[in-house]
Enzyme design. Structure first.
Site, PDB file in Angstrom:
ATOM      1  N   GLU A  76       0.839  -1.486  -0.056  1.00 57.87           N
ATOM      2  CA  GLU A  76      -0.091   0.071   0.045  1.00 57.87           C
ATOM      3  C   GLU A  76       0.738   1.425   0.023  1.00 57.87           C
ATOM      4  OE1 GLU A  76      -2.896   0.530  -0.867  1.00 57.87           O
ATOM      5  OE2 GLU A  76      -3.770  -1.473  -0.640  1.00 57.87           O
ATOM      6  N   ASP A 108      -9.662   5.007  -3.208  1.00 54.77           N
ATOM      7  CA  ASP A 108      -8.555   5.500  -3.843  1.00 54.77           C
ATOM      8  C   ASP A 108      -9.400   5.979  -5.244  1.00 54.77           C
ATOM      9  OD1 ASP A 108      -9.299   3.377  -5.352  1.00 54.77           O
ATOM     10  OD2 ASP A 108      -7.534   2.317  -5.376  1.00 54.77           O
ATOM     11  N   TYR A 156      -6.369   6.946   4.091  1.00 55.56           N
ATOM     12  CA  TYR A 156      -6.327   5.978   3.036  1.00 55.56           C
ATOM     13  C   TYR A 156      -5.605   4.659   3.362  1.00 55.56           C
ATOM     14  CZ  TYR A 156      -5.561   3.245  -0.759  1.00 55.56           C
ATOM     15  OH  TYR A 156      -5.645   1.920  -1.462  1.00 55.56           O
TER      16      TYR A 156
END
Ligand code: SF4
Length: 351
Positions: free
Chosen positions: A48, A149, A131
């Site tokens: 990520e 996203d 996020y």
């Protein structure tokens, strides 16, 4: 025909994901997940962080190299900074690499090598914003967090035919995404929406004919899908200028600087140089007959374009400017330089 209020978006997407999930080196496939295989939070976190503002294709090799060299968060935490920054070179956004190391060390030292498993606790770690905390907590720990996203924003804007422009429409898109997030299999669901956006509901030419959400999709019905999501026009990026100085000794050694930890390309190796501004001042690192190369380096950062003039000269055997580093030719790997500095190297070497 059912619309999105009656249509079970998450069930349809999960069924589609079971058949079409993309294979990724950090991903546990839906079949393995159903068989009880758990994702490794270290690999989820690493992927990520690498994927922020970069594509899956660009990240794959970096991810494989990192996890081969440092297979656990403890191994990464114990790695020398130079080696990690060197492996990161080329991925860009170097503040992320510095935070990656800080985060690994906090997890290793303060959490016994285990990533915390809630959104709130993940948010306290260096380099983890809303996020990434949502993505790790959904994907690694199967918590029903809403992961938003660019792919998910596009799918939600089209599914609900939302015409308000980004970034102002983010809260609205997040509410829609949250309403679809299921309690069962939220980790697979988060990956399913992202996959749908990356493969079917693509920015250009969405493949609505084979989309599992074609029935409830309001933009498809209205014919507006190609126009969504709308975006507030960005201001044009300014252009800055600068100078870099490449000096090489007869034995092949080169003169480099380690950039300050704070600021752009922080902590990375680079050629000594000037400030980057409208009118940079020429600041050669030592007095010599510097020659400017006929071409310039052009590079674009998030907030500005940069044009660099590249100067070269020979480095005398007895010259060792304060604060700079001389790397012999066996230690110097151009691949360890950030992209803009590697472009200067390649220009100098005539590539
Ligand atoms: S039907 Fe088309 S626009 Fe709507 S979600 Fe699917 S691919 Fe995207």
């Amino acid at each position: 025909m059912r619309d999105s209020s009656e249509f079970d978006v998450s069930s349809e997407l999960l069924a589609w994901y079971d058949r079409h999930a993309r294979e990724m080196p950090w991903r546990v496939s839906p079949a393995d997940r159903a068989a009880g295989v758990l994702p490794d939070p270290y690999r989820v976190w690493l992927s990520e962080v690498m994927l922020q503002q970069t594509t899956v294709a660009a990240v794959r090799d970096y991810f494989m190299r990192f996890t081969t060299r440092w297979p656990t968060v403890q191994a990464l935490a114990a790695a020398p900074d130079d080696q990690v920054m060197g492996e990161w070179a080329g991925l860009g956004y170097y503040a992320r690499a510095r935070n990656l190391l800080k985060c690994a060390r906090v997890v290793a030292d303060e959490h016994g090598g285990q990533f915390p498993d809630t959104y709130e606790a993940l948010l306290t770690l260096p380099g983890i914003g809303p996020y990434t905390a949502a993505a790790i907590s959904a994907i690694a720990f199967d918590r029903p967090e809403t992961v938003l996203d660019g792919n998910v924003e596009r799918v939600m804007a089209r599914l609900h035919d939302i015409h308000d422009p980004l970034p102002g429409s983010k809260p609205q898109l997040k509410d829609k995404a949250a309403a679809h997030t299921p309690q069962a299999r939220p980790g697979d669901y988060a990956q399913a929406v992202m996959d749908l956006g990356a493969t079917i509901c693509a920015p250009k030419s969405p493949a609505c004919g084979i989309c599992p959400l074609r029935e409830p999709c309001r933009a498809r019905k209205a014919g507006t899908q190609a126009d969504l999501p709308r975006k507030t026009p960005k201001k044009p990026k300014p252009t800055r200028y600068g100078h870099v100085y490449i000096a090489q000794r007869r034995d092949g050694a080169v003169l480099l600087e380690r950039r300050p930890d704070k600021g752009l390309l922080g902590g990375m190796l680079g050629w000594p140089g000037s400030d980057w501004s409208d009118a940079p001042v020429e600041t050669p690192p030592f007095a010599a007959d510097w020659q400017v190369l006929p071409a310039e380096v052009r590079h674009t950062f998030t907030h500005f374009h940069l044009i660099l003039r590249v100067w070269t000269t020979d480095l005398p055997d007895d010259t060792s400017p304060d604060g700079l580093i001389i790397l012999d030719k066996h230690q110097f790997r151009p691949g360890d330089l950030p992209t803009v500095m590697r472009k200067a190297h390649d220009l100098w070497r005539g590539r």
